[in-house]
Motif scaffolding. Structure first.
Motif, short mmCIF file in Angstrom:
data_model
loop_
_atom_site.label_atom_id
_atom_site.label_comp_id
_atom_site.label_asym_id
_atom_site.label_seq_id
_atom_site.Cartn_x
_atom_site.Cartn_y
_atom_site.Cartn_z
N SER A 72 -13.66 -4.56 12.61
CA SER A 72 -13.43 -3.68 11.46
C SER A 72 -13.87 -4.31 10.15
O SER A 72 -13.99 -3.61 9.13
N ASN A 73 -14.09 -5.62 10.13
CA ASN A 73 -14.59 -6.26 8.92
C ASN A 73 -16.10 -6.04 8.73
O ASN A 73 -16.63 -6.26 7.64
N ARG A 74 -16.77 -5.64 9.79
CA ARG A 74 -18.22 -5.44 9.72
C ARG A 74 -18.62 -3.97 9.84
O ARG A 74 -19.69 -3.60 9.36
N PHE A 75 -17.77 -3.17 10.49
CA PHE A 75 -18.13 -1.78 10.76
C PHE A 75 -17.02 -0.84 10.33
O PHE A 75 -15.84 -1.21 10.28
N HIS A 76 -17.42 0.37 10.07
CA HIS A 76 -16.47 1.45 9.84
C HIS A 76 -16.86 2.61 10.74
O HIS A 76 -18.05 2.92 10.88
N THR A 77 -15.89 3.22 11.39
CA THR A 77 -16.18 4.36 12.27
C THR A 77 -15.55 5.62 11.68
O THR A 77 -14.47 5.58 11.08
N VAL A 78 -16.24 6.72 11.86
CA VAL A 78 -15.86 7.99 11.24
C VAL A 78 -15.83 9.07 12.30
O VAL A 78 -16.75 9.19 13.12
N ALA A 79 -14.76 9.86 12.32
CA ALA A 79 -14.68 10.99 13.24
C ALA A 79 -15.70 12.06 12.83
O ALA A 79 -15.87 12.34 11.65
N ILE A 80 -16.39 12.62 13.81
CA ILE A 80 -17.38 13.66 13.56
C ILE A 80 -16.79 15.03 13.90
O ILE A 80 -16.16 15.20 14.94
N GLU A 81 -16.99 15.97 13.01
CA GLU A 81 -16.50 17.32 13.26
C GLU A 81 -17.56 18.35 12.86
O GLU A 81 -18.55 18.02 12.21
N LYS A 82 -17.34 19.56 13.27
CA LYS A 82 -18.20 20.72 12.95
C LYS A 82 -19.67 20.45 13.24
O LYS A 82 -20.50 20.54 12.33
N PRO A 83 -20.07 20.22 14.49
CA PRO A 83 -19.18 20.12 15.66
C PRO A 83 -18.86 18.66 16.01
O PRO A 83 -19.60 17.76 15.63
N ASN A 120 -12.55 11.38 28.85
CA ASN A 120 -12.96 12.47 27.98
C ASN A 120 -12.67 12.05 26.54
O ASN A 120 -11.52 12.06 26.10
N GLU A 121 -13.69 11.63 25.83
CA GLU A 121 -13.56 11.18 24.45
C GLU A 121 -14.57 11.94 23.58
O GLU A 121 -15.37 12.72 24.09
N ASN A 122 -14.52 11.66 22.28
CA ASN A 122 -15.54 12.15 21.36
C ASN A 122 -16.36 10.97 20.86
O ASN A 122 -15.88 9.82 20.85
N LEU A 123 -17.59 11.25 20.48
CA LEU A 123 -18.40 10.22 19.84
C LEU A 123 -17.95 10.07 18.38
O LEU A 123 -17.55 11.04 17.74
N ARG A 124 -18.03 8.84 17.87
CA ARG A 124 -17.72 8.56 16.48
C ARG A 124 -18.95 7.97 15.79
O ARG A 124 -19.76 7.29 16.42
N LEU A 125 -19.04 8.23 14.52
CA LEU A 125 -20.10 7.65 13.71
C LEU A 125 -19.77 6.19 13.42
O LEU A 125 -18.63 5.86 13.07
N VAL A 126 -20.77 5.32 13.58
CA VAL A 126 -20.60 3.89 13.27
C VAL A 126 -21.56 3.54 12.14
O VAL A 126 -22.78 3.74 12.24
N VAL A 127 -20.99 3.00 11.03
CA VAL A 127 -21.80 2.60 9.88
C VAL A 127 -21.38 1.19 9.45
O VAL A 127 -20.30 0.71 9.80
N HIS A 128 -22.24 0.53 8.66
CA HIS A 128 -21.85 -0.77 8.12
C HIS A 128 -20.87 -0.56 6.96
O HIS A 128 -20.76 0.54 6.40
N ARG A 129 -20.15 -1.60 6.58
CA ARG A 129 -19.05 -1.46 5.63
C ARG A 129 -19.50 -1.01 4.24
O ARG A 129 -18.70 -0.50 3.47
#
Length: 300
Positions: A251-262, A163-172
């Protein structure tokens, strides 16, 4: 005529004596003689010539002996095969998984299971969650890893696994790469890289985007999360992936961001049909998965 009668007759024929055969079979000689007599009466022919001191087979007896021996051997082979299945030495299990699941806890479960039962064949089919659900219903799979929610939930046994949440994945260099949290509505103008439409996760993302007031603009679809992240690195768009996969990214190529609301939950479960017979191997597979889930809970 039954198998026991044939077995007794073959024992007498091979021993050449009722006395010797009775000793091997741990029967009294009168009981053995009676069983052979009953067989002769049922067949309507004499199988053994008892007139001489040493018994001999009649022509009918020789014919029955030739036919009876492979029948008895086949039954013994069947009994041995059944024993191997019952004792989990043999069997086949068919397991369906979505592509992104391969790197989670499953490899360790599979390794332990096959180490204990090397004669059990584990067939693994990788495809989208919607197809996997259909294969379970049609009986083409024994078990499947799926992303909840699924249709016809009442038809399945469901074992929650992750049971996890999805995270946003973007380039650096993406504007959101400086953030640790973002609201889903902030992605309205982004180009989405997603799993194909036959993957449950696409439908889950679309539903949450709709709740946030927009429809995601999908510019690329794939069945492989590693290819999707490479497209993110190429600045083709953004994607949403489970937390466990995000931890594997460079982590040198990607940054992940927690998504909220919702936030967007990613609930991985193993399902199997309620009305299906469970083989001994299937029951043991369920036990192994439950044990592995318990081990992971302790680790966390």
């Amino acid at each position: 005529m039954d198998l026991k009668q044939l077995t007794y007759f073959v024992a007498v024929a091979e021993a050449g004596s009722f006395t010797q055969a009775a000793r091997v079979l741990h029967l009294s000689q009168p009981s053995l003689s009676k069983m052979v007599r009953l067989l002769e009466e049922e067949l309507g022919v004499q199988l053994i010539d008892r007139s001489a001191k040493q018994i001999t087979l009649t022509d009918a007896g020789l014919s029955i002996l030739r036919s009876a021996k492979p029948i008895i051997q086949s039954f013994e082979d069947m009994s041995s095969e059944l024993e191997e299945v019952v004792s989990l030495k043999k069997g086949t299990l068919r397991l369906g998984i979505p592509p992104m699941v391969g790197s989670y806890f499953l490899p360790s479960v599979i390794e332990k299971f096959l180490t204990h039962y090397p004669q059990i064949k584990l067939q693994i089919i990788e495809q989208g969650g919607k197809s996997l659900e259909q294969d379970i219903l049609q009986g083409d799979l024994d078990f499947s890893m799926v992303i909840l929610p699924i249709k016809n939930m009442e038809k399945y046994h469901v074992l929650p696994c992750i049971n996890e949440n999805l995270r946003l994945v973007v380039h650096r260099e993406h504007p959101l790469a400086s953030m640790n949290k973002a609201q889903l509505s902030q992605l309205e103008r982004e180009s989405f890289i997603m799993f194909r439409s036959d993957f449950t996760i696409q439908q889950v993302i679309k539903e949450h985007c709709a709740a946030a007031g927009f429809e995601p603009r999908i510019v690329f679809e794939s069945s492989q999360w590693d290819f999707m992240t490479e497209m993110v690195a190429a600045k083709y768009g953004i994607t949403l992936l489970p937390e466990g996969i995000c931890l594997q990214l460079d982590s040198n190529r990607f940054h992940t961001v927690a998504i909220e609301k919702p936030s967007i939950p990613w609930q991985l479960s193993m399902i199997w049909r309620k009305d299906n017979y469970l083989s001994f191997a299937s029951k043991e597979w369920i036990r192994f998965v439950e044990a592995e889930l318990g081990d992971h809970s302790l680790e966390k």
